[in-house]
Structure formats: structure tokens, C-alpha cells
Design a protein around this motif. Sequence first.
Motif, PDB file in Angstrom:
ATOM      1  N   GLY A  66      39.437  32.406  26.074  1.00 56.00           N
ATOM      2  CA  GLY A  66      40.867  32.175  26.267  1.00 56.00           C
ATOM      3  C   GLY A  66      41.518  33.171  27.214  1.00 56.00           C
ATOM      4  N   ASN A  67      40.748  34.064  27.784  1.00 50.26           N
ATOM      5  CA  ASN A  67      41.248  35.073  28.710  1.00 50.26           C
ATOM      6  C   ASN A  67      40.696  34.784  30.101  1.00 50.26           C
ATOM      7  N   GLU A  68      41.355  35.327  31.100  1.00 50.36           N
ATOM      8  CA  GLU A  68      40.864  35.203  32.468  1.00 50.36           C
ATOM      9  C   GLU A  68      40.172  36.509  32.839  1.00 50.36           C
ATOM     10  N   TYR A  69      38.898  36.419  33.226  1.00 44.65           N
ATOM     11  CA  TYR A  69      38.090  37.612  33.492  1.00 44.65           C
ATOM     12  C   TYR A  69      37.473  37.565  34.885  1.00 44.65           C
ATOM     13  N   ILE A  70      37.550  38.691  35.581  1.00 44.60           N
ATOM     14  CA  ILE A  70      36.862  38.880  36.858  1.00 44.60           C
ATOM     15  C   ILE A  70      36.047  40.149  36.716  1.00 44.60           C
ATOM     16  N   GLY A  71      34.743  40.069  36.972  1.00 48.90           N
ATOM     17  CA  GLY A  71      33.962  41.296  36.916  1.00 48.90           C
ATOM     18  C   GLY A  71      32.505  41.066  36.634  1.00 48.90           C
ATOM     19  N   GLU A  72      31.839  42.172  36.312  1.00 48.21           N
ATOM     20  CA  GLU A  72      30.417  42.120  36.043  1.00 48.21           C
ATOM     21  C   GLU A  72      30.174  41.519  34.657  1.00 48.21           C
ATOM     22  N   ILE A  73      29.049  40.844  34.516  1.00 48.66           N
ATOM     23  CA  ILE A  73      28.693  40.220  33.237  1.00 48.66           C
ATOM     24  C   ILE A  73      27.233  40.538  32.908  1.00 48.66           C
ATOM     25  N   ASP A  74      26.876  40.338  31.649  1.00 47.24           N
ATOM     26  CA  ASP A  74      25.482  40.524  31.238  1.00 47.24           C
ATOM     27  C   ASP A  74      24.760  39.174  31.239  1.00 47.24           C
ATOM     28  N   GLN A  75      23.557  39.136  30.687  1.00 51.71           N
ATOM     29  CA  GLN A  75      22.747  37.912  30.678  1.00 51.71           C
ATOM     30  C   GLN A  75      23.386  36.800  29.862  1.00 51.71           C
ATOM     31  N   LYS A  76      24.255  37.161  28.913  1.00 50.92           N
ATOM     32  CA  LYS A  76      24.914  36.162  28.062  1.00 50.92           C
ATOM     33  C   LYS A  76      26.278  35.752  28.618  1.00 50.92           C
ATOM     34  N   ASN A  77      26.570  36.144  29.857  1.00 47.86           N
ATOM     35  CA  ASN A  77      27.856  35.889  30.508  1.00 47.86           C
ATOM     36  C   ASN A  77      29.032  36.576  29.816  1.00 47.86           C
ATOM     37  N   LEU A  78      28.780  37.713  29.183  1.00 48.67           N
ATOM     38  CA  LEU A  78      29.833  38.501  28.548  1.00 48.67           C
ATOM     39  C   LEU A  78      30.241  39.640  29.482  1.00 48.67           C
ATOM     40  N   PRO A  79      31.522  40.057  29.433  1.00 45.66           N
ATOM     41  CA  PRO A  79      31.941  41.187  30.252  1.00 45.66           C
ATOM     42  C   PRO A  79      31.068  42.416  29.965  1.00 45.66           C
ATOM     43  N   HIS A  80      30.524  42.987  31.021  1.00 42.21           N
ATOM     44  CA  HIS A  80      29.650  44.151  30.874  1.00 42.21           C
ATOM     45  C   HIS A  80      29.607  44.864  32.225  1.00 42.21           C
ATOM     46  N   GLY A  81      30.141  46.069  32.287  1.00 37.55           N
ATOM     47  CA  GLY A  81      30.267  46.796  33.549  1.00 37.55           C
ATOM     48  C   GLY A  81      31.734  46.900  33.910  1.00 37.55           C
ATOM     49  N   ILE A  82      32.052  46.805  35.178  1.00 37.24           N
ATOM     50  CA  ILE A  82      33.435  46.919  35.648  1.00 37.24           C
ATOM     51  C   ILE A  82      34.069  45.535  35.690  1.00 37.24           C
ATOM     52  N   GLY A  83      35.308  45.449  35.160  1.00 36.08           N
ATOM     53  CA  GLY A  83      35.977  44.156  35.170  1.00 36.08           C
ATOM     54  C   GLY A  83      37.476  44.255  35.001  1.00 36.08           C
ATOM     55  N   TYR A  84      38.108  43.103  35.157  1.00 37.41           N
ATOM     56  CA  TYR A  84      39.557  42.954  35.052  1.00 37.41           C
ATOM     57  C   TYR A  84      39.801  41.734  34.179  1.00 37.41           C
ATOM     58  N   ILE A  85      40.576  41.918  33.100  1.00 38.55           N
ATOM     59  CA  ILE A  85      40.818  40.798  32.193  1.00 38.55           C
ATOM     60  C   ILE A  85      42.321  40.644  31.961  1.00 38.55           C
ATOM     61  N   THR A  86      42.774  39.398  31.966  1.00 41.25           N
ATOM     62  CA  THR A  86      44.168  39.079  31.650  1.00 41.25           C
ATOM     63  C   THR A  86      44.160  38.310  30.334  1.00 41.25           C
ATOM     64  N   TYR A  87      44.898  38.807  29.360  1.00 39.97           N
ATOM     65  CA  TYR A  87      44.966  38.183  28.041  1.00 39.97           C
ATOM     66  C   TYR A  87      46.101  37.163  28.007  1.00 39.97           C
ATOM     67  N   PRO A  88      46.094  36.238  27.035  1.00 35.19           N
ATOM     68  CA  PRO A  88      47.128  35.192  26.987  1.00 35.19           C
ATOM     69  C   PRO A  88      48.564  35.732  27.003  1.00 35.19           C
ATOM     70  N   ALA A  89      48.800  36.883  26.398  1.00 33.88           N
ATOM     71  CA  ALA A  89      50.158  37.446  26.385  1.00 33.88           C
ATOM     72  C   ALA A  89      50.471  38.194  27.682  1.00 33.88           C
ATOM     73  N   GLU A  90      49.595  38.036  28.685  1.00 36.01           N
ATOM     74  CA  GLU A  90      49.720  38.668  29.986  1.00 36.01           C
ATOM     75  C   GLU A  90      49.475  40.162  29.974  1.00 36.01           C
ATOM     76  N   ASN A  91      48.908  40.691  28.882  1.00 37.97           N
ATOM     77  CA  ASN A  91      48.427  42.067  28.906  1.00 37.97           C
ATOM     78  C   ASN A  91      47.230  42.088  29.836  1.00 37.97           C
ATOM     79  N   ILE A  92      47.011  43.216  30.504  1.00 42.44           N
ATOM     80  CA  ILE A  92      45.852  43.303  31.379  1.00 42.44           C
ATOM     81  C   ILE A  92      45.063  44.578  31.095  1.00 42.44           C
TER      82      ILE A  92
END
Length: 191
Positions: A66-92
Motif C-alpha cells: 500500500g506504499n510507494e517505494y523506490i529503491g533497492e530490494i532483496d530476492q523477495k522484492n522487499l525493501p533492502h538497502g537504500i530506498g525512498y518510501i511514501t506512506y498512505p498518509a504522505e509520510n516519507i
Amino acid sequence: MGDEKVAKVMEETDNIDKKLTPEILSDFKSKKHEIEKKHQLNKEKIKTFYGLVSDGKFGKPKEYMGNEYIGEIDQKNLPHGIGYITYPAENIYIGQFYNSLRHGLGHYVYNDQSVESELGLKKKDKGTTDSSDFVRTYEGNWFADLYDGLGQQQNFSYDNKTKTLNLYHNLGEWRNNEQTGFFYVTNTNIF
């Protein structure tokens, strides 16, 4: 205890205080300088993270829980490494992730707070206060989604009764989202 003994104890206490005060102030200034220096290095690293994400190195945003994510991911497509995430309430959050958790160095901005309505501010006009100056943030080290290590939190409080706004920064050590160890606070009365 007699009056003379009390006076002597008070005098000795005053002498100890006079001797310790310069040492304590020197120690405080040294610790404050050390923390500010480390924090400045952290800020430079976070700026580098922003550069990596904004240069398009990681491609287009992906949907993650439910969040918008840009960045590195692991083998399971989970955020892992450097990234930028925007949460539904627009927290970043921009920074490091480990197994999808905020972990390492990062910067979190709480945009879900309705600062304008709480303070009665409008969008910035010439000569007015910019409400974006009053956004709550945390910049520093994380461990398993918690503030942990050196960090700075910016926050504000507004007293409706006195119509006073106080902006403050807490810089120092954190453990499990709590301030611990050496800490100092800068408090500014805005209006």
C-alpha cells in the motif's frame, strides 16, 4: 548540626560546585561538538541517498504493502538497502532498509500532521510564516523501525491559550524511540 558546621558544609559545597562547573561545561561542549559533527556526517550521507533516488538509479516507484517505494530490494522484492518510501498518509522515509524495516541511517518526515489547521496558518504568502517549517521529522539512526542511535527530532508545540508556538530540536542518543544518554534541546519561541 550546629550553625558553624552547616556554614562550613555549605562553603565546601560552593567550592566543589565552582571547581566542577568549568569541567562540566567543558565536557558538555565537547560532547555537544562530537554529536554535532557526527550528525553533520549523517546528514551528508542522507543527502547522498536523496541523490541516488532522484537520479533514477532505482527506476520507477513500485507498490509495496500500500506504499510507494523506490529503491533497492532483496530476492523477495522487499525493501533492502537504500530506498525512498511514501506512506498512505504522505509520510516519507528515505534511508536504509534491512528486510523491509527502516534500519541504518534515514530521514522520516511526518506529513500527516495537519499543521496548517492546528496553527491556523494558510499556505505561504509573501511575508508570512511557512508552515513547512513546522513539520515533524526524525533524522538519524534506526534499528528495526525504531529511532536508535544518534539522531535529531524536530517537533513543535502550540499553546492555544497563549497563542505561542515553540519549535524544538532534540539532538542526541536514542534507544527504542526514547531519548537516552547525552541529549540537548534547542527550543525556539516562534510567535
